[in-house]
Design a protein around this motif. Structure first.
Motif, PDB file in Angstrom:
ATOM      1  N   ASP A 107       0.795  -1.225   0.000  1.00 14.17           N
ATOM      2  CA  ASP A 107       0.000   0.000   0.000  1.00 14.17           C
ATOM      3  C   ASP A 107       0.828   1.276   0.000  1.00 14.17           C
ATOM      4  N   ASP A 123      -3.445   4.333  -3.629  1.00  9.81           N
ATOM      5  CA  ASP A 123      -4.370   4.909  -4.620  1.00  9.81           C
ATOM      6  C   ASP A 123      -3.636   5.821  -5.598  1.00  9.81           C
ATOM      7  N   CYS A 124      -2.752   6.682  -5.091  1.00 13.22           N
ATOM      8  CA  CYS A 124      -2.009   7.593  -5.972  1.00 13.22           C
ATOM      9  C   CYS A 124      -1.016   6.831  -6.842  1.00 13.22           C
ATOM     10  N   GLN A 126      -1.416   3.800  -7.997  1.00 14.20           N
ATOM     11  CA  GLN A 126      -2.193   3.150  -9.047  1.00 14.20           C
ATOM     12  C   GLN A 126      -2.688   4.142 -10.092  1.00 14.20           C
TER      13      GLN A 126
END
Length: 135
Positions: A107, A123-124, A126
């Motif tokens: 992560d 998230d960033c 990806q």
């Protein structure tokens, strides 16, 4: 109050309000956010007073300041752990202290600099250009 009194320091309403604002959260607040919380209760309080209170609490080992892009943030739990800072969205997360150069988890993709681990949150990472599945 006990920590201040034990060290012969004055227990002031501004110091107590600063302590309460930090512990009410959210985690990793900027000093300006702490000031805004304190000013809601005590409109005559100055930003300087809050800075001084935070630095006193840090000196006493009750809080820790994180020096991050965009300004210092206050850590309400000064226990032994590291911080991961996402260079894209600004998220700050607590991570267990790990040996330098090791990957934290899937992560977070780290770059260690001083006492803070910089990189991208999952998230960033990806969403970055060239990531699998991103056009």
């Amino acid at each position: 109050m006990e920590h201040l009194a034990r060290r012969g320091l004055r227990v002031t309403s501004q110091r107590l309000a600063t302590w309460s604002a930090i512990h009410a959260g959210p985690a990793h607040m900027s000093i300006h956010a702490v000031f805004e919380r304190v000013a809601e209760q005590m409109p005559s309080t100055t930003l300087r007073t809050v800075y001084e209170s935070v630095h006193l609490l840090e000196h006493m080992g009750l809080v820790r300041l994180l020096h991050l892009p965009g300004g210092a943030r206050v850590e309400a739990e000064p226990v032994d752990h590291a911080h991961a800072y996402c260079e894209r969205c600004g998220a700050v997360v607590n991570v267990p202290a790990s040996p330098p150069g090791t990957t934290l988890s899937a992560d977070f993709h780290p770059r260690v600099e001083n006492d803070v681990i910089f990189g991208l949150c999952h998230d960033c990472f990806q969403a970055r250009p060239g990531a699998p599945g991103v056009a």
